[in-house]
Scaffold this active site. Structure first.
Site, PDB file in Angstrom:
ATOM      1  N   TYR A   1       0.798  -1.222   0.000  1.00  0.00           N
ATOM      2  CA  TYR A   1       0.000   0.000   0.000  1.00  0.00           C
ATOM      3  C   TYR A   1       0.837   1.280   0.000  1.00  0.00           C
ATOM      4  O   TYR A   1       0.483   2.247  -0.696  1.00  0.00           O
ATOM      5  CB  TYR A   1      -0.999  -0.018   1.160  1.00  0.00           C
ATOM      6  CG  TYR A   1      -2.210  -0.862   0.845  1.00  0.00           C
ATOM      7  CD1 TYR A   1      -3.317  -0.305   0.209  1.00  0.00           C
ATOM      8  CD2 TYR A   1      -2.239  -2.216   1.146  1.00  0.00           C
ATOM      9  CE1 TYR A   1      -4.425  -1.073  -0.110  1.00  0.00           C
ATOM     10  CE2 TYR A   1      -3.335  -2.996   0.825  1.00  0.00           C
ATOM     11  CZ  TYR A   1      -4.429  -2.421   0.202  1.00  0.00           C
ATOM     12  OH  TYR A   1      -5.510  -3.193  -0.124  1.00  0.00           O
TER      13      TYR A   1
ATOM     14  N   GLU B   1      -8.962  -7.586   3.805  1.00  0.00           N
ATOM     15  CA  GLU B   1      -8.111  -8.599   3.168  1.00  0.00           C
ATOM     16  C   GLU B   1      -7.568  -9.586   4.192  1.00  0.00           C
ATOM     17  O   GLU B   1      -7.496 -10.794   3.923  1.00  0.00           O
ATOM     18  CB  GLU B   1      -6.977  -7.910   2.401  1.00  0.00           C
ATOM     19  CG  GLU B   1      -7.462  -7.244   1.118  1.00  0.00           C
ATOM     20  CD  GLU B   1      -6.612  -6.064   0.691  1.00  0.00           C
ATOM     21  OE1 GLU B   1      -5.426  -5.994   1.107  1.00  0.00           O
ATOM     22  OE2 GLU B   1      -7.124  -5.205  -0.047  1.00  0.00           O
TER      23      GLU B   1
END
Length: 415
Positions: free
Chosen positions: A95, A137
């Site tokens: 990320y 996730e």
């Protein structure tokens, strides 16, 4: 949480992002692949080449800005993205890479529109969204790993059978190399293959499971993607699988994922209408196989469209099901038929699947609709079913490729 000031600033950029979205995302991908080439394995080269990935991200960014005051609207999209990320084994450490390049691209492309206040607001919004996705996730990873027969990461599978289904589609039957059990999955879900490419790297692709759960193998049925022109190249992975992979070969596979699947909990006596075009038959066939086995009393209508029998997969499998299950009705729609495509023992017609055909074949329209196929097919059916009065919660679809708007109020699943 995001501060109220940042929410207002991000929302104020929505019109600018609608105008410059694709310019921004093209710049972003180019920038990221240059500075972090290792992340290219997570992306489809063909989708990059024809621009669908760039448009998909532009639409997602614009939607986030537009709906940042009401994130409940984006709940299904967040779950879809999280499933996609989990199938590709995206980790928290990825990320910051995306964030750094995306925020830098906002500054570089939007110029004076990206004031320090706007830049900081988007940084706050990105961190907030990242946290939502990482948490979801992690849930998916844990669920996949902890279920019976489940695993985390990639697992080696052996090709035990390779079966040609048509001139373009071939099925691969896969069993775990470790000979341990397979997990239950929901009919309609997909798995991820990680495949070495000629340049020495590895890349990943999602493929729908085309058979019912509960068997001692997975089956995926893959269309060979040929080059259409210089701008639309051949599919790298599909051609490797067709030409290079054979029985006894080993493939790396991620656990089943995806939020498009037959919802058996909501079954209340309604008919099941399954609509497919081209290779979109793969998840629909999984649903069909499961439903005929587990809901023998349910009325099922399958309408399948393709050019002709040369490219039509699973004909014998579908006909075998229709002979066994009296509640199943099948209609084939051929857009470019050959002389021998028609016989008295099957229901078929010429053209493409449209609402006129659907309305002529379905006597009780209050049904659950599941469909998959090319984008024009999806757009026609989604809008047509809504206009016909079918409630949104009875319409379920999956689109092969990156998420693109079929219609602004679409709530189906696109991958």
């Amino acid at each position: 949480m995001i501060s109220q000031k940042s929410i207002e600033l991000v929302k104020s950029t929505a019109p600018i992002l609608q105008q410059y979205g694709e310019t921004l995302t093209r710049h972003f991908y180019k920038r990221m692949f240059l500075s972090n080439p290792d992340v290219s394995a997570f992306f489809n080269v063909k989708n990059q080449a024809i621009g669908t990935q760039q448009r998909a991200l532009a639409n997602a960014i614009s939607a986030y800005a537009e709906n940042i005051k009401n994130l409940d609207v984006l709940h299904s999209a967040i779950d879809l993205i999280a499933n996609k990320h989990a199938s590709l084994m995206i980790k928290p450490e990825h990320y910051p890479i995306v964030g750094e390049n995306l925020l830098a691209s906002i500054k570089e492309v939007l110029g004076d529109n990206a004031t320090d206040e706007v830049f900081n607001a988007w940084r706050e919004a990105y961190c907030f969204l990242s946290e939502l996705l990482i948490n979801r996730e992690n849930q998916i990873y844990n669920n996949n790993a902890n279920k019976s027969g489940g695993w985390h990461g990639f697992r080696n599978f052996k090709v035990i059978k390779k079966e040609k289904e048509s001139s373009l589609i071939t099925s691969f039957y896969l069993q775990p190399e470790d000979k341990k059990a397979l997990p239950h999955y929901f009919p309609g879900q997909y798995i991820t293959l990680r495949v070495p490419t000629p340049d020495g790297f590895k890349t990943m692709r999602n493929y729908s499971l085309s058979d019912k759960p509960g068997l001692n193998y997975f089956r995926i049925s893959i269309k060979r993607e040929v080059a259409l022109n210089q701008e639309i190249p051949a599919g790298i992975v599909s051609n490797i699988l067709h030409d290079k992979i054979d029985v006894e070969d080993i493939l790396e596979i991620g656990p089943p994922c995806g939020d498009f699947f037959l919802n058996t909990d909501e079954y209340n006596g309604k008919s099941l209408v399954l609509l497919a075009a081209g290779v979109g038959i793969t998840p629909i066939l999984s649903i069909l196989n499961f439903a005929t086995d587990n809901m023998p009393e349910r009325e099922i209508i399958l309408i399948y469209g393709c050019k002709n029998q040369v490219v039509q997969p699973f004909k014998h499998k579908i006909e075998a099901l229709s002979k066994i299950h009296s509640k199943l009705r099948v209609h084939y729609r051929f857009s470019n038929p050959k002389l021998n495509d028609f016989n008295a023992n099957q229901s078929c017609s010429i053209g493409k699947i449209n609402m006129q055909l659907i309305e002529s074949l379905i006597t009780e329209k209050d049904a659950d609709y599941y469909f998959c196929g090319p984008k024009p097919f999806m757009s026609t059916l989604f809008k047509g079913l809504l206009d016909w009065g079918i409630p949104n919660n009875q319409i379920h679809f999956e689109f092969f490729g990156p998420k693109e708007d079929l219609q602004n109020n679409s709530k189906g699943t696109l991958r």
